[in-house]
Design an enzyme around this catalytic site. Structure first.
Site, PDB file in Angstrom:
ATOM      1  N   THR A 165       0.772  -0.688   0.246  1.00  0.00           N
ATOM      2  CA  THR A 165      -0.451  -0.165  -0.148  1.00  0.00           C
ATOM      3  C   THR A 165       0.836   1.182  -0.287  1.00  0.00           C
ATOM      4  OG1 THR A 165      -1.634  -0.838   1.033  1.00  0.00           O
ATOM      5  CG2 THR A 165      -1.952   1.263   1.298  1.00  0.00           C
ATOM      6  N   GLY A 195     -11.017  -1.684   3.437  1.00  0.00           N
ATOM      7  CA  GLY A 195     -10.346  -1.907   3.902  1.00  0.00           C
ATOM      8  C   GLY A 195      -9.975  -0.299   5.104  1.00  0.00           C
ATOM      9  N   THR A 216      -0.451   1.565   6.191  1.00  0.00           N
ATOM     10  CA  THR A 216      -0.074   0.356   5.926  1.00  0.00           C
ATOM     11  C   THR A 216      -0.196  -0.558   6.258  1.00  0.00           C
ATOM     12  OG1 THR A 216       1.150  -1.303   4.013  1.00  0.00           O
ATOM     13  CG2 THR A 216       2.931   0.025   4.568  1.00  0.00           C
ATOM     14  N   GLY A 217      -0.610  -1.847   6.048  1.00  0.00           N
ATOM     15  CA  GLY A 217      -1.066  -3.195   7.137  1.00  0.00           C
ATOM     16  C   GLY A 217      -2.111  -4.076   7.000  1.00  0.00           C
ATOM     17  N   GLY A 219      -5.212  -4.478   7.589  1.00  0.00           N
ATOM     18  CA  GLY A 219      -6.685  -3.328   7.826  1.00  0.00           C
ATOM     19  C   GLY A 219      -7.732  -3.236   8.617  1.00  0.00           C
TER      20      GLY A 219
HETATM   21  N1  ASP Z   1      -3.899  -1.935   4.910  1.00  0.00           N
HETATM   22  C1  ASP Z   1      -5.082  -2.626   3.637  1.00  0.00           C
HETATM   23  C2  ASP Z   1      -6.217  -2.888   2.900  1.00  0.00           C
HETATM   24  O1  ASP Z   1      -6.299  -3.436   4.199  1.00  0.00           O
HETATM   25  C3  ASP Z   1      -3.119  -3.268   2.568  1.00  0.00           C
HETATM   26  C4  ASP Z   1      -1.973  -3.055   3.496  1.00  0.00           C
HETATM   27  O2  ASP Z   1      -1.310  -1.879   3.876  1.00  0.00           O
HETATM   28  O3  ASP Z   1      -0.813  -3.226   2.520  1.00  0.00           O
HETATM   29  O4  ASP Z   1      -6.679  -3.000   2.754  1.00  0.00           O
END
Ligand code: ASP
Length: 299
Positions: A165, A195, A216-217, A219
Site C-alpha cells: 500500500t 480496508g 499500511t498493514g 487493515g
Molecule cells: N491496509 C491495506 C488494507 O487492509 C493493505 C496494505 O496496507 O497492504 O486494505
C-alpha cells in the site's frame, strides 16, 4: 503485453530491491519538487502518491492486487491537517488515480467518503482518467492471486513480507500537514471488503496541531485500533512526542492485538517517524535540504 514482460515475475525478483527503491525515490522527488516551490503539503502528498499509483510495483493504482473476482477494487484517502478536511474513496474500479478522486471528493462535494459505482460516476463527472483492465494487469499480482484463488482467505500484499500500500505525509513551509494513502487492498478480498485506507483516522489522519499519519498493514486490525487517530490522540491528550506515540501504537497496541504493519508520520517541527512491526516496510523520507533516505528492511 510489454508490461507483462517487463515486470514479469522472474525479472522482478532479480531486480526487486533496486526497482522498489527507485520507485520510492521518484515519489519523494515528486513531492519534494512541490514543496521546494513553496507548494502545499497537500499537493506534495498527492504528487507522491500519484507517482506510486502509477508505478506497477506497489499495491495501489496500476499495481493493485486482484480481488476474488479477478478485479481491482481500490481505496484511497487524503486529509488536510490545516482545515481538518478529508476525502476518501472505497471500492472503485478503473480509476487511474484514486487519490485524485479522494481529493476531488474532499474539495468538490459536501461528503467525505464515496464508494463503488457512485464514486466512479463522480470521477467521470470530474473528467478524471480511467484505464481498462489491461492497464491494471500485472503478472506478479496475478500469481499472488492464484495462490489463494478459490479459498476463503485474503492475502496481504506480502511482497517478501513488505506491504505494498502506498502513502505519504508532508509538512510545508507554512507549517501545514497533510497525509494521503492509496491501496488495492488485500489479494482475494471478497464481498466489497473495505480496508483501513479508506477510513479517516484508521489508515490516514492529519491535524496541524499534532501530526500527519499514513498506514499500511492488515487493515482490519488498523480499523479496530483506529491507528492513525490514536497516534494523534496520544500527542494531543497525553503530550507525547511523535516518536513515542508511534512506538506505543505500532509496537504495543497494534502488536498486542495481532496487527502487522506500520506507518509513516511527520509533525509540524519536521520530525519524521517510519515505524513498523513487520520484517520490513518500503519507506523513504526527504528533508528540507533534499537529503533522501530510502529503505526496505530494519536498519
Ligand atoms: N491496509 C491495506 C488494507 O487492509 C493493505 C496494505 O496496507 O497492504 O486494505
Amino acid at each position: 503485453m510489454a508490461e507483462r514482460e517487463r515486470y514479469g515475475e522472474k525479472r522482478l525478483l532479480r531486480s526487486w530491491r533496486k526497482s522498489y527503491l527507485n520507485g520510492l525515490e521518484e515519489a519523494l522527488d515528486a513531492g519534494y519538487k512541490i514543496l521546494q516551490q513553496s507548494g502545499t503539503a497537500l499537493d506534495a502528498v498527492e504528487a507522491a502518491v500519484v507517482s506510486l499509483e502509477n508505478c506497477p510495483l506497489f499495491n495501489a493504482g496500476k499495481g493493485s492486487v486482484f480481488t476474488a473476482d479477478g478485479k481491482h477494487e481500490m481505496d484511497a484517502c487524503v486529509m488536510d491537517g490545516s482545515r481538518l478536511t478529508a476525502g476518501a474513496v472505497a471500492n472503485v474500479t478503473g480509476v487511474k488515480n484514486p487519490i485524485l478522486l479522494a481529493r476531488r471528493i474532499m474539495e468538490k462535494t459536501e461528503h467525505v467518503l464515496l464508494a463503488g459505482k457512485g464514486a466512479e460516476d463522480f470521477a467521470r463527472s470530474q473528467n478524471l482518467p480511467f484505464e481498462n483492465e489491461d492497464y491494471f494487469y500485472n503478472a506478479f499480482r496475478y500469481e499472488q492471486w492464484q495462490q489463494v484463488k478459490g479459498e476463503a482467505t485474503t492475502l496481504l500484499d506480502h511482497s517478501e513480507k513488505k506491504f505494498g500500500t502506498v502513502g505519504a505525509v508532508a509538512v510545508d513551509s507554512a507549517g501545514n500537514l497533510a497525509a494521503a494513502t492509496s491501496t488495492g487492498g488485500m489479494t482475494n478480498k471478497r464481498f466489497g471488503r473495505i480496508g483501513d485506507t479508506a477510513l479517516i483516522g484508521c489508515g490516514t489522519y492529519a491535524d496541524n496541531h499534532t501530526c500527519a499519519v499514513s498506514c499500511t498493514g492488515h487493515g482490519e486490525f488498523f480499523i479496530r485500533a483506529v491507528v492513525a487517530y490514536d497516534v494523534a490522540c496520544l500527542m494531543k491528550y497525553r503530550g507525547l512526542s511523535l516518536a513515542e506515540a508511534c512506538r506505543i501504537v505500532v509496537q504495543e497496541t497494534l502488536k498486542q492485538s495481532g496487527g502487522e504493519g506500520g506507518l509513516v508520520a511527520v509533525d509540524q517541527a519536521g520530525n519524521v517517524v517510519l515505524e513498523f512491526n513487520s520484517e520490513g516496510m518500503y519507506r523513504g523520507s526527504i528533508d528540507a535540504g533534499g537529503k533522501k533516505n530510502v529503505a526496505i528492511y530494519m536498519q
